[in-house]
Structure formats: C-alpha cells, structure tokens
Motif scaffolding. Sequence first.
Motif, short mmCIF file in Angstrom:
data_model
loop_
_atom_site.label_atom_id
_atom_site.label_comp_id
_atom_site.label_asym_id
_atom_site.label_seq_id
_atom_site.Cartn_x
_atom_site.Cartn_y
_atom_site.Cartn_z
N ARG A 30 57.37 55.62 45.01
CA ARG A 30 57.47 56.65 45.83
C ARG A 30 57.07 56.12 47.20
NH1 ARG A 30 55.48 61.39 48.21
NH2 ARG A 30 53.26 61.41 47.50
N LEU A 83 51.71 55.37 35.60
CA LEU A 83 51.41 55.98 37.03
C LEU A 83 52.22 55.67 37.96
CD1 LEU A 83 47.70 54.06 37.24
CD2 LEU A 83 48.12 56.26 36.51
N ASP A 122 50.17 57.63 29.53
CA ASP A 122 50.79 58.54 30.75
C ASP A 122 50.89 57.43 31.83
OD1 ASP A 122 51.82 60.38 32.42
OD2 ASP A 122 50.02 61.73 31.92
N HIS A 162 53.08 53.38 44.66
CA HIS A 162 53.42 53.91 46.26
C HIS A 162 53.53 52.70 47.00
CE1 HIS A 162 51.47 57.39 44.08
NE2 HIS A 162 52.06 58.42 45.11
N GLU A 204 53.16 68.23 43.34
CA GLU A 204 53.64 66.95 43.52
C GLU A 204 55.00 66.66 43.69
OE1 GLU A 204 51.98 68.89 41.07
OE2 GLU A 204 50.23 67.90 40.38
N THR A 221 60.18 50.75 32.53
CA THR A 221 60.58 51.56 33.93
C THR A 221 59.27 51.74 34.59
OG1 THR A 221 60.21 53.66 32.96
CG2 THR A 221 62.45 52.65 32.95
N THR A 241 51.82 65.29 49.11
CA THR A 241 52.05 66.44 48.03
C THR A 241 50.65 66.91 47.75
OG1 THR A 241 52.18 64.33 46.61
CG2 THR A 241 54.26 65.31 47.26
O1 TXA Z 1 53.28 63.67 44.40
C1 TXA Z 1 53.11 62.77 43.57
O2 TXA Z 1 53.89 62.50 42.63
C2 TXA Z 1 51.49 62.62 43.34
C3 TXA Z 1 51.06 61.70 44.45
C4 TXA Z 1 49.64 61.46 44.46
O3 TXA Z 1 52.24 60.67 44.76
N1 TXA Z 1 51.37 61.64 42.16
C5 TXA Z 1 51.41 62.16 40.75
O4 TXA Z 1 51.00 61.46 39.81
O5 TXA Z 1 51.74 63.50 40.66
P1 TXA Z 1 50.82 61.91 38.41
O6 TXA Z 1 50.47 60.69 37.60
O7 TXA Z 1 49.78 63.11 38.40
O8 TXA Z 1 51.94 62.36 37.78
C6 TXA Z 1 53.12 61.39 37.60
C7 TXA Z 1 54.06 61.66 36.54
C8 TXA Z 1 53.44 61.35 35.28
O9 TXA Z 1 53.58 62.78 34.48
C9 TXA Z 1 53.88 60.27 34.48
O10 TXA Z 1 54.17 60.76 33.27
C10 TXA Z 1 55.27 60.02 35.27
O11 TXA Z 1 54.98 60.75 36.64
N2 TXA Z 1 55.87 58.82 35.37
C11 TXA Z 1 55.27 57.65 35.84
N3 TXA Z 1 55.75 56.75 35.47
C12 TXA Z 1 56.91 57.03 34.85
C13 TXA Z 1 58.04 56.18 34.32
N4 TXA Z 1 58.06 54.75 34.17
N5 TXA Z 1 58.84 56.69 33.40
C14 TXA Z 1 58.76 58.02 33.25
N6 TXA Z 1 57.74 59.07 34.07
C15 TXA Z 1 56.70 58.32 34.57
#
Ligand code: TXA
Length: 339
Positions: free
Chosen positions: A120, A64, A62, A67, A180, A116, A35
Amino acid sequence: MPVSRPRIFRPTEANVTRLANALRRGAIVGVPSETVYGLAADALNAAACAKIFEAKGRPSTDPLIVHLADAGDVEGVAVSNPGAMRLARQFWPGPLTLVLPKRAVVSDLVTAGNATVAVRVPAHPVFQELIRRTGRPLAAPSANRFGYISPTTAFHVRDGLVGTTLRAVIDGGECAIGVESTIIDLTDPDSPRLLRPGGLALEELEKAMGCAIPRPRRVRLGPAEAAPAPGMLSKHYSPRTPLFLHERLSSKVTLNIPGNEAVVYLRRPSGSAAPWVPGARVFWLSEGGDAAEIAHQLFGLLRKLDLGEWRALHVELPHGGEGLVPAIRDRLFRAAAKR
Ligand code: TXA
Ligand code: MG
C-alpha cells in the motif's frame, strides 16, 4: 525497572529524520496514516519486523502490509500486473491494499510464510516522508495490541503499547478516515478477491475494475439483537467491555437497557441528554448519520467508552453496502464477536 512509555514526537523535519534513522537501525516506530496509526519497521529487516509481532502480541501467522512511498516501488517487493497497477494509479496514495505475489527480498516473517505480499502507498504526508527518508519499504500493521481496537491518534498508540520495545510515536494528528484500508487480492488478476472492506468504497473499486466484487457474507443478528454466533467471525477490534449490536436504536430500546450500560447511536438522537451531563450514557457517532463521520469517530469513541466503568456497550449498526458502511459493519461485528 520502570515501565517504559513510548514518547510522542511532533512531525518536525528533525524528528522525522531522527526516527527514519532509528528505523534504519532496526527500531519500531508508531506512524500516522490516513486510515489508522501503524507500527512500522524496515520490511527488509526480519529482526526489526519480529519486534512488531512481539510488541503487538500478534501471532506470526498474521502477515503485515508493506508500505511504499510510490507505486513505482511495487516491483521491488512484489510481482505486479496491469490490473493491479491500474488500481494503484487511480487510488494511491490512499486506503487500498493490494495482495500480489511476493519477491524473495521480503522476509517470510512479513508475509507469514505466504507466497504473497500486501502492499500500500499511504496518503499521510508524514508517513510518506518517513518512508522516503528511511529509504526502505516499511512493514506496518495497525499499532494496537493484537485483537484490541485500532488506534486513530498518537495517544492511543502510546497508551496501548506501554511496556513494549516501542520508544517513539510520530504525532500526525487524528486519522482522517478512521478505519483500515480496503484489501483486495489480485494474485490472480482475473479473479480479484475482497479480503477486507475498508476506507476505499467497494463501488469505486468495481467502477475502476469494470466487474462486480463479491461482498463479504452478510451477517444477520439473532432475534435477541445480540452479537452473531461465535465462530462466524474472528474476534478483533474489541473493547474489553462486552459489546452488543443493534440494527436500530430508539428511545424505547434505550429505556430497556440498564443504566450502567452505554448506548451509542449512529446519529444524534433528538431530545437526548448530552453525554457530558453526569450520569448520561447516550452517545452518538455523527450529527446526521454520515458514514465518513461515523468511521472517523468509531474507534476513538469505543476506546473512550472502554476506559469508563460501563458494564456493556450497545452500538447501532449502519445499513447499506455503499461508501464506508461495509467497513463499519465489518469492524463492529468483529468487535462484538465472542471469540
Ligand atoms: O489501513 C491499513 O491497512 C493499516 C495501515 C497502518 O496501513 N494497516 C493495517 O494492518 O490494518 P493490519 O496488520 O492491522 O491488517 C492487515 C491485514 C491483516 O488482517 C492481514 O491478515 C492481511 O492484511 N494481510 C497482510 N498480508 C497479507 C497477504 N499476503 N495475504 C492476505 N492477507 C494479508
Ligand atoms: Mg489491525
């Protein structure tokens, strides 16, 4: 003291082993995925994960994505359910992130205090190998400074994170998809919620789940064809250069745009000047309008144009709700949002 610049490593076996060891010791590492590039740390090491937030300048509110090497590892970090595992079997490894109830081993820092956790299994072989060799789940957001355009090459990661504690980026080539993952909340398996449109098409998910997924609210452009009103979308994925969206670009629209502003068509416009001609300011994201090609080019072109001297960028929006179009529209609206 000289400003440290992350080093780019070729994905050889020796380098992957070396960087897996660095991850086990609590370092952060830039990693390729199908992605976008991620900024990875041992998801079970809170101090290591804290470095991710610091390097990105990301607020601790925010969470994470965690993986995993294999769908069988979900139970180690999350409480799965049959519906979630069915999607996992069908779409992993791939651009789908599932939000599920978390297990206690996952630190509150990773989940921003939520009950939560997002999980992925990425499809990039180098990322998979790195997870296996590290022997831990790897927390990784996109490897950009908070709010800036996501990286789709190792060079984007390096250039964007100069002066941080990041020392190493693994070069896995250009990201195949370029946007993403699609995020779906399956905490309550009876009412799945789409949290982010992304690399996996919504119609594919709907087919697999046998139910409709409510789409994100459709944002309409104002009469001035400018960005949506502030507050409708949070600013993200944003170049420093002001970005304006257009439902449709044409030579007539382009003629009315000042010469020091760049114009980005979705497909090659007929008869336009090539972008490499000095002074030309017309660019395009694909030859024929294919959404997968547009997604693949999008972040790279925005980053490149942001390094130019353009006063503003004008970008044409794709139309429809299929394939990668919802993800592209979402990223463009957020890139254009005022705050
Ligand atoms: O493709 C992708 O998803 C990439 C690659 C590196 O895997 N990762 C990515 O991560 O886009 P990031 O952190 O830029 O975006 C992840 C989103 C964030 O907006 C975050 O708020 C949401 O996922 N997120 C993560 N954990 C969450 C949770 N427990 N509940 C709701 N949203 C969550
Ligand atoms: Mg991100």
